[in-house]
Motif scaffolding. Sequence first.
Motif, mmCIF file in Angstrom:
data_model
loop_
_atom_site.group_PDB
_atom_site.id
_atom_site.type_symbol
_atom_site.label_atom_id
_atom_site.label_comp_id
_atom_site.label_asym_id
_atom_site.label_seq_id
_atom_site.Cartn_x
_atom_site.Cartn_y
_atom_site.Cartn_z
ATOM 1 N N ASP A 154 40.297 48.194 69.679
ATOM 2 C CA ASP A 154 40.233 47.603 68.334
ATOM 3 C C ASP A 154 41.050 48.406 67.310
ATOM 4 O OD1 ASP A 154 38.692 49.783 67.648
ATOM 5 O OD2 ASP A 154 36.842 48.660 67.364
ATOM 6 N N GLY A 169 39.125 36.118 58.460
ATOM 7 C CA GLY A 169 38.289 35.258 59.281
ATOM 8 C C GLY A 169 39.017 34.077 59.915
ATOM 9 N N GLY A 211 42.926 36.879 61.304
ATOM 10 C CA GLY A 211 41.618 37.455 61.570
ATOM 11 C C GLY A 211 41.145 38.325 60.414
ATOM 12 N N LEU A 212 42.090 38.746 59.594
ATOM 13 C CA LEU A 212 41.781 39.601 58.440
ATOM 14 C C LEU A 212 40.841 38.886 57.489
ATOM 15 C CD1 LEU A 212 42.912 42.416 57.854
ATOM 16 C CD2 LEU A 212 44.632 41.371 56.393
ATOM 17 N N GLU A 250 32.781 43.957 61.779
ATOM 18 C CA GLU A 250 32.400 43.265 63.031
ATOM 19 C C GLU A 250 33.609 43.233 63.955
ATOM 20 O OE1 GLU A 250 29.400 41.876 63.302
ATOM 21 O OE2 GLU A 250 28.818 42.364 61.242
ATOM 22 N N ASP A 296 43.669 44.387 69.177
ATOM 23 C CA ASP A 296 43.741 43.706 67.880
ATOM 24 C C ASP A 296 43.865 44.758 66.797
ATOM 25 O OD1 ASP A 296 43.694 41.929 65.824
ATOM 26 O OD2 ASP A 296 41.815 40.938 66.421
ATOM 27 N N VAL A 354 43.786 44.200 63.667
ATOM 28 C CA VAL A 354 42.901 43.856 62.552
ATOM 29 C C VAL A 354 41.570 44.566 62.754
ATOM 30 C CG1 VAL A 354 41.581 41.956 61.521
ATOM 31 C CG2 VAL A 354 43.970 41.597 62.185
ATOM 32 N N TYR A 355 41.039 45.173 61.700
ATOM 33 C CA TYR A 355 39.702 45.737 61.848
ATOM 34 C C TYR A 355 38.801 45.407 60.669
ATOM 35 C CZ TYR A 355 40.874 49.826 58.845
ATOM 36 O OH TYR A 355 41.237 50.642 57.826
ATOM 37 N N GLY A 356 37.514 45.386 60.949
ATOM 38 C CA GLY A 356 36.514 45.120 59.918
ATOM 39 C C GLY A 356 35.193 45.649 60.414
ATOM 40 N N THR A 402 36.513 41.452 65.795
ATOM 41 C CA THR A 402 37.215 40.225 65.408
ATOM 42 C C THR A 402 36.890 39.130 66.432
ATOM 43 O OG1 THR A 402 39.123 40.858 66.704
ATOM 44 C CG2 THR A 402 39.118 41.536 64.389
ATOM 45 N N ARG A 403 37.190 37.884 66.058
ATOM 46 C CA ARG A 403 36.934 36.772 66.992
ATOM 47 C C ARG A 403 37.745 36.944 68.257
ATOM 48 N NH1 ARG A 403 36.874 31.589 62.968
ATOM 49 N NH2 ARG A 403 36.498 30.335 64.842
#
Length: 263
Positions: free
Chosen positions: A231, A186, A183-184, A214, A208, A210-212, A216-217
């Motif tokens: 998150d 995409g 997910g990092l 948006e 999750d 993973v962070y960004g 994550t999926r």
Amino acid sequence: MKRLAVLGHPVAHSRSPAMQEAALDAVGLGGEWSYEAIDVDPGDFEARVRAMPGEGFVGANVTVPHKGAALSVADVLSETAREIGAANALSFEAGEIRADNTDAPGFLEALPGPVAGRRALVLGAGGAGRAIVWALAREGAEVEVWNRTELRAAHLCEELGGRSVTDPDPAAYELLVNTTAVGLRGEDPFAELPLRAADLAPSQTVVDMVYGAEPTRLLAAAEAAGATTVDGIELLVRQGARSFRIWTGREAPLDAMRSAARV
Ligand code: ATR
């Protein structure tokens, strides 16, 4: 000036400087304390850390890929850091380097409720997975661990508790935690991990790491399914709040940290 930093490689993307500077400002320490990001090559890590006390640093967060090295460089280890085998917070005091792990208790604080007796599936058996499995096992959850490389999950469970699984049924768990890097960049979690969007349910909590910018999926699908979600930013805030308390002795201003981390 009392200096703090996050050490990583790479580290430019880190939200910790903005988050910790906002925390220092919110409690009125902004003029006396500072927090910066320092990119350190793995080969230079030990020398860099040893030089820090002489440069006015009182503490540092440590992130990928230095969490194991942070343990080796320390003179004093907290019980949590020693048992997990990784540290994410260092403090420099009276000529000594102390290592703590605030990822594990921070994760437990971020969860919506107690986990004793709950069935949990941890995806991933890397450094991040270790802290999560340790925390869940210690709290009495029924932990199962899946990892792409099976042997790594088996080794982790031997050391820290939990049971390794190769073909989990995702619908059977109350708590699902992604500690992998999926997910990092995409990647599709439903292609790379043993998860199906259709199995996510309102009774589940999905975390999750993973962070960004948006969601994550994985978290977008969990939200759409009505699950409770936590998150990676909330986990960052919780570990950062505990680090802040260790260094400053002050209660951490969670809301200021959250809004600064989320920008
Ligand atoms: P960290 O300290 O962040 O956990 P790590 O130790 O490099 O970093 O671990 C990365 C984790 O992401 C591992 O569980 C890795 O699986 P492997 O042990 O099989 O390498 C997992 N991972 C990375 N990319 C993945 C992918 N495309 N599919 C499944 N798992 C993946």
